[in-house]
Design a protein around this motif. Structure first.
Motif, PDB file in Angstrom:
ATOM      1  N   LEU A 207      12.611  -0.475  -2.839  1.00 48.32           N
ATOM      2  CA  LEU A 207      11.928   0.309  -1.805  1.00 48.32           C
ATOM      3  C   LEU A 207      10.427   0.384  -2.068  1.00 48.32           C
ATOM      4  CD1 LEU A 207      14.450   3.247  -1.307  1.00 48.32           C
ATOM      5  CD2 LEU A 207      13.831   1.524   0.384  1.00 48.32           C
ATOM      6  N   GLN A 208      10.056   0.551  -3.333  1.00 52.44           N
ATOM      7  CA  GLN A 208       8.636   0.616  -3.668  1.00 52.44           C
ATOM      8  C   GLN A 208       7.928  -0.693  -3.322  1.00 52.44           C
ATOM      9  OE1 GLN A 208       7.901   1.491  -7.758  1.00 52.44           O
ATOM     10  NE2 GLN A 208       5.714   1.892  -7.463  1.00 52.44           N
ATOM     11  N   ARG A 209       8.575  -1.810  -3.657  1.00 55.08           N
ATOM     12  CA  ARG A 209       7.957  -3.104  -3.322  1.00 55.08           C
ATOM     13  C   ARG A 209       7.875  -3.293  -1.808  1.00 55.08           C
ATOM     14  NH1 ARG A 209      11.185  -4.439  -7.744  1.00 55.08           N
ATOM     15  NH2 ARG A 209      12.874  -5.164  -6.397  1.00 55.08           N
ATOM     16  N   GLY A 210       8.932  -2.831  -1.108  1.00 53.14           N
ATOM     17  CA  GLY A 210       8.895  -2.927   0.347  1.00 53.14           C
ATOM     18  C   GLY A 210       7.770  -2.100   0.934  1.00 53.14           C
ATOM     19  N   ILE A 211       7.567  -0.883   0.394  1.00 49.38           N
ATOM     20  CA  ILE A 211       6.479  -0.028   0.889  1.00 49.38           C
ATOM     21  C   ILE A 211       5.132  -0.668   0.605  1.00 49.38           C
ATOM     22  CG2 ILE A 211       5.351   2.200   0.537  1.00 49.38           C
ATOM     23  CD1 ILE A 211       8.129   3.390   0.061  1.00 49.38           C
ATOM     24  N   SER A 212       5.000  -1.281  -0.584  1.00 47.67           N
ATOM     25  CA  SER A 212       3.735  -1.950  -0.916  1.00 47.67           C
ATOM     26  C   SER A 212       3.449  -3.073   0.070  1.00 47.67           C
ATOM     27  CB  SER A 212       3.797  -2.493  -2.341  1.00 47.67           C
ATOM     28  OG  SER A 212       3.990  -1.443  -3.276  1.00 47.67           O
ATOM     29  N   PRO A 224      17.120  -5.172   0.423  1.00 47.90           N
ATOM     30  CA  PRO A 224      18.554  -5.483   0.473  1.00 47.90           C
ATOM     31  C   PRO A 224      19.395  -4.215   0.545  1.00 47.90           C
ATOM     32  CG  PRO A 224      17.687  -5.805  -1.748  1.00 47.90           C
ATOM     33  CD  PRO A 224      16.505  -5.584  -0.865  1.00 47.90           C
ATOM     34  N   VAL A 225      20.370  -4.234   1.435  1.00 51.80           N
ATOM     35  CA  VAL A 225      21.304  -3.112   1.577  1.00 51.80           C
ATOM     36  C   VAL A 225      22.528  -3.439   0.732  1.00 51.80           C
ATOM     37  CG1 VAL A 225      22.655  -1.726   3.175  1.00 51.80           C
ATOM     38  CG2 VAL A 225      20.442  -2.665   3.892  1.00 51.80           C
ATOM     39  N   GLU A 226      22.717  -2.735  -0.392  1.00 52.25           N
ATOM     40  CA  GLU A 226      23.736  -3.099  -1.372  1.00 52.25           C
ATOM     41  C   GLU A 226      24.810  -2.035  -1.494  1.00 52.25           C
ATOM     42  OE1 GLU A 226      21.369  -3.629  -4.773  1.00 52.25           O
ATOM     43  OE2 GLU A 226      20.558  -5.569  -4.138  1.00 52.25           O
ATOM     44  N   GLY A 227      25.186  -1.464  -0.452  1.00 48.06           N
ATOM     45  CA  GLY A 227      26.239  -0.472  -0.520  1.00 48.06           C
ATOM     46  C   GLY A 227      26.108   0.517   0.626  1.00 48.06           C
ATOM     47  N   ALA A 235      17.802   2.202   2.508  1.00 46.90           N
ATOM     48  CA  ALA A 235      17.345   0.820   2.699  1.00 46.90           C
ATOM     49  C   ALA A 235      17.562   0.367   4.133  1.00 46.90           C
ATOM     50  CB  ALA A 235      18.082  -0.104   1.723  1.00 46.90           C
ATOM     51  N   SER A 236      18.694   0.735   4.709  1.00 46.68           N
ATOM     52  CA  SER A 236      18.944   0.378   6.107  1.00 46.68           C
ATOM     53  C   SER A 236      17.927   1.023   7.028  1.00 46.68           C
ATOM     54  CB  SER A 236      20.370   0.808   6.491  1.00 46.68           C
ATOM     55  OG  SER A 236      20.639   0.491   7.851  1.00 46.68           O
ATOM     56  N   GLY A 237      17.606   2.310   6.769  1.00 39.09           N
ATOM     57  CA  GLY A 237      16.588   2.974   7.577  1.00 39.09           C
ATOM     58  C   GLY A 237      15.224   2.342   7.404  1.00 39.09           C
ATOM     59  N   PHE A 238      14.907   1.927   6.175  1.00 36.48           N
ATOM     60  CA  PHE A 238      13.627   1.256   5.939  1.00 36.48           C
ATOM     61  C   PHE A 238      13.547  -0.051   6.721  1.00 36.48           C
ATOM     62  CE2 PHE A 238      11.037  -1.812   3.656  1.00 36.48           C
ATOM     63  CZ  PHE A 238       9.868  -1.106   3.421  1.00 36.48           C
TER      64      PHE A 238
END
Length: 642
Positions: A207-212, A224-227, A235-238
Motif C-alpha cells: 500500500l505504501q508503494r502504491g501511495i508513493s 495485489p489483493v491477497e485475501g 487493497a481492493s478499495g485502493f
C-alpha cells in the motif's frame, strides 16, 4: 507492481482472528512448556528429598542397633526410634507435595522400595517386637537384629542409587526440555515474524508503494489483493480509487478546457451585460439611449439591422423609436404597429422571445422583412419585472443560430433597457412634479406680495379719481406719493422673487448664500442683522440647503414688510441636527388670530410647505409687541447624506 509471493495459510480469515489465534497458540504452547519444566523441577526436588529420607533410614536403623547393644537399652527411646523410622517409610511410600517429597515412579525403584519396606516389616520389626516382649532372650534378638540390619542397609543403599539414577535421568530430560523450549521459541519467533510479514508488513508495504506511485501521478499503480481480510478489502478499495482517479485525470484536461470555455463565455456575457448596463445608466434622452443600445446589440450578435419599439399601453400600439440597417420606406411603413400584427407584434403580444427563419416559414405570406432581404429575425421584449414596455428586433441577412447563452443574454439586455426607460420616465415625472411645486410656490409668492401690492394700487387709484373729481389737490399729491411707494415696493418684490428663484446652490454653499441674502436685506432695510454660525457637522445636500435658504429669505421678506423691527438675529447650528432660527424684535402678532386668518399669512404657509418637503420641523413663536421667532430643525434621521 504485483509481487509473486505465496500467501500464508488462513489468508481468507479475518486478520484479527488470525492474530488472536497465533497469540493464543503461542500462549498455550508456552504455558505447556513452563508447566512441564515446573513439574520436572518439582519431581527432581522430590527425588532429592527421597534420597535424603532413604539415607536417613540407614542412620535410623543403625541407631536402633546401638540402642539395643547397650547394657540397659532405653525402651522409650527405642519406641520413638521405631515410630520415626516407620514414619519415614510411610512418607517415602505416600510422598509429601509440600516439601516436596516424591518417590520416582519407575518400576525398578518401586520394586526396590517395596523390598526395603518388606525387610523392615517382616524381619526387623518382628525382631524388635520380640526384643521388647522377651527380656530374657534380648541378647539373642540383638544378635539377630544386627545380622538383619546390614541387609536392610544394603537394600537402602541400592534404593538410594536407583533414585539418584532416576533423578539424573530426569535432570537430563529437564535440560533437553529447556533446550527444546529455546529452539521452539526461536522457531516460533521466526514463524511469527514470517506470518506478520505476510499478513501485515508486506500488505502495508505494498500500500505504501502504491501511495508513493499515486503521489507521483502514476495512476496505473495497483496493489495485489491477497485475501478477503481487512488488508484485502483495503487493497481492493485502493485499486478502485486508483481506477477512478485515472478515469478522472484522463479527461481532466478536456473538462478543464471545457470549463475554461464556459467561464470565458460567461465572463463575456457578464462583460456585455455590464457594458449595456453602464451605457444605459449614463445621462441622455430616451431616443439617444435606445440608439446606443441598438448599436451595441447589432455589433454583439453580428446582425444586419435592428429596431426598438416602445409600447403605448393606452392604444396598445408599438411605436418605432430607433432603427438601423433598414430602409426609410420600411421604417415609414413600420412606424406604428398594433400589438398582434406581423411577427414583431405577435411576439410582443405573447410576451416571449421569438426566432424566425423565413426560409422555413410557409411561402404563402411574404413579410416586409423578407422584402428588405433579411432571412431571419430575433425578437425580444423590453420588460421591467412583469411590466411590458416594448420590444426590440434584430434582422439577419445571414441566418444565425442562437445558443442557450445567446437567448439568455438577448433577453437579459431587455431588462436593462426596460429599467433605463422606466428610470427616464420616473426622472421626467420627478422633474414635472418639482416644476409644479415650484410653480405653486411662485404663485403663492406672487399672491402674497405682487397681488396685495396691486390691490393696494387699485384702491389708491380709486381714491385718486375721487380726489380729482373733488379737485382736492392736496389729497391728489398724497395719493400719488402712496401710488409711487406702492409701485416701488411691488418692483422690489418682483426683483426679490426673481432673485430667490434664480438661486442655485452647490454642496456647502449655504453659508455664502446666507451672507449674500443678509447683506441684501441690510441694504434694503438698513436694519442691524446678526448672523451667528456654529458649523461642525456634515454639509447638507444642495436640495436641502436651497429649501433652508428659501425659508430664511421668506422670513426676512416678512420682517421687511410687516414686522417694523429694528434688529434681526439669525442663528445657524449644524451638528448632529441642523437648526436654523430667524428672530426679530418687531411688533409680532397674535398667534390665536393667525390660526384663523389663513389669507393674511401666506408667507408662513409657504415656509411650512418647504419645511414639510425637508421632513423638518418649523415652529413659529410670536407675541404682540415682543417680536417673532421662526425656528427650523432638521433631525439627524431626516438628513440626506450629502
Amino acid at each position: 507492481m504485483a509481487v509473486n509471493w505465496r500467501s500464508p495459510i488462513g489468508r481468507n480469515y479475518k486478520l484479527g482472528v488470525r492474530l488472536v489465534s497465533v497469540c493464543l497458540t503461542g500462549l498455550l504452547f508456552g504455558l505447556t512448556m513452563v508447566v512441564g519444566t515446573l513439574w520436572l523441577s518439582w519431581a527432581l526436588e522430590g527425588a532429592a528429598a527421597a534420597v535424603n529420607d532413604t539415607g536417613s533410614l540407614r542412620m535410623q536403623s543403625v541407631r536402633i542397633g546401638l540402642n539395643l547393644s547397650q547394657p540397659k537399652p532405653n525402651l522409650v527411646e527405642l519406641e520413638q526410634q521405631i515410630r520415626a523410622l516407620e514414619k519415614t517409610i510411610a512418607n517415602l511410600r505416600d510422598g509429601d507435595p509440600q516439601r516436596p517429597l516424591r518417590m520416582p515412579g519407575r518400576d525398578t525403584v518401586q520394586k526396590q522400595f517395596h523390598q526395603l519396606s518388606d525387610t523392615w516389616q517382616n524381619k526387623l520389626l518382628p525382631i524388635l517386637s520380640s526384643f521388647e516382649k522377651n527380656p530374657d532372650q534380648r541378647a539373642q534378638w540383638v544378635s539377630r537384629y544386627l545380622n538383619e540390619v546390614s541387609n536392610f542397609v544394603t537394600i537402602a543403599d541400592r534404593l538410594v542409587w536407583q533414585i539418584e539414577a532416576e533423578n539424573a535421568y530426569d535432570t537430563s530430560i529437564l535440560r533437553a526440555s529447556q533446550l527444546a523450549l529455546i529452539v521452539l521459541m526461536i522457531a516460533s519467533s521466526v514463524a511469527l515474524i514470517y506470518l506478520l510479514y505476510g499478513w501485515v508488513i508486506r500488505p502495508v508495504g505494498a500500500l505504501q508503494r502504491g501511495i508513493s506511485q499515486m503521489t507521483a501521478r502514476n495512476f496505473d499503480a495497483r496493489v495485489p489483493v491477497e485475501g478477503r481480510d481487512e488488508f484485502g478489502e483495503l487493497a481492493s478499495g485502493f485499486n478502485d480509487m486508483a481506477a477512478q482517479l485515472k478515469a478522472l485525470y484522463s479527461d481532466l484536461e478536456d473538462r478543464v478546457e471545457q470549463k475554461t470555455r464556459q467561464l470565458a463565455a460567461q465572463n463575456k456575457e457578464l462583460a456585455t451585460l455590464y457594458g449595456f448596463s453602464a451605457y444605459l445608466s449614463q445621462a441622455g434622452d430616451l431616443e439617444q439611449r435606445c440608439e446606443g443600445f441598438l448599436s451595441k446589440l447589432i455589433e454583439h450578435f453580428g446582425a444586419s439591422g435592428g429596431t426598438v419599439r416602445i409600447l403605448d399601453l393606452r392604444q396598445n400600439n408599438l411605436h418605432l423609436t430607433v432603427h438601423q440597417g433598414i430602409s426609410e420606406n420600411f421604417a415609414k411603413d413600420e412606424l406604428c404597429l398594433h400589438a398582434g400584427d406581423c411577427l414583431c407584434g405577435e411576439a410582443a403580444q405573447q410576451g416571449e422571445m421569438k426566432l424566425h427563419d423565413f426560409r422555413s416559414l410557409p411561402q404563402v405570406l411574404q413579410y416586409r422583412c423578407q422584402e428588405e432581404g433579411f432571412n431571419s429575425i430575433a425578437i425580444a421584449q423590453i420588460k421591467l419585472g412583469n411590466m411590458h414596455l416594448g420590444s426590440y428586433t434584430l434582422h439577419f441577412k445571414t441566418p444565425r443560430e442562437f445558443t442557450g447563452e445567446d437567448r439568455k443574454l438577448f433577453e437579459a439586455v431587455g431588462q436593462h433597457l426596460g429599467m433605463a426607460i422606466e428610470n427616464q420616465r420616473l426622472l421626467t415625472r420627478t422633474r414635472e412634479l418639482a416644476v409644479s411645486e415650484e410653480r405653486n410656490l411662485v404663485a403663492q409668492g406672487l399672491h402674497d406680495s405682487i397681488a396685495q401690492g396691486l390691490n393696494f394700487l387699485k384702491l389708491q387709484i380709486q381714491m385718486l379719481h375721487d380726489s380729482l373729481k373733488r379737485d382736492a389737490k392736496d389729497e391728489v399729491q398724497e395719493v400719488l406719493a402712496m401710488i409711487d411707494a406702492g409701485v416701488r415696493e411691488s418692483y422690489d418684490d418682483v426683483r426679490e422673487l426673481l432673485t430667490n428663484f434664480r438661486i442655485k446652490l452647490g454642496e456647502g454653499d449655504l453659508l455664502d448664500a446666507l451672507k449674500i441674502s443678509v447683506d441684501r436685506f441690510r441694504h434694503q432695510t438698513g436694519l442691524k442683522v446678526d448672523l451667528n454660525v456654529d458649523n461642525h457637522g456634515l454639509p447638507l445636500p444642495s436640495e436641502q440647503e436651497l429649501q433652508a435658504l428659501f425659508i430664511v429669505q421668506e422670513a426676512l421678506s416678512n420682517i421687511r414688510k410687516h414686522a417694523h423691527a429694528s434688529q434681526v438675529r439669525i442663528d445657524l447650528k449644524n451638528d448632529r441636527d441642523f437648526e436654523l432660527s430667524v428672530k426679530d424684535n418687531g411688533c409680532g402678532f397674535d398667534q390665536n388670530i393667525h390660526a384663523s386668518d389663513k389669507e393674511q399669512h401666506i408667507g408662513l404657509k409657504i415656509m411650512k410647505e418647504r419645511a414639510a418637503q425637508l421632513n423638518a420641523k418649523l415652529t413659529v413663536t410670536s407675541k404682540v409687541n415682543h417680536g417673532t421667532t421662526i425656528s427650523l430643525t432638521i433631525p439627524r434621521s431626516a438628513r440626506i447624506a450629502a
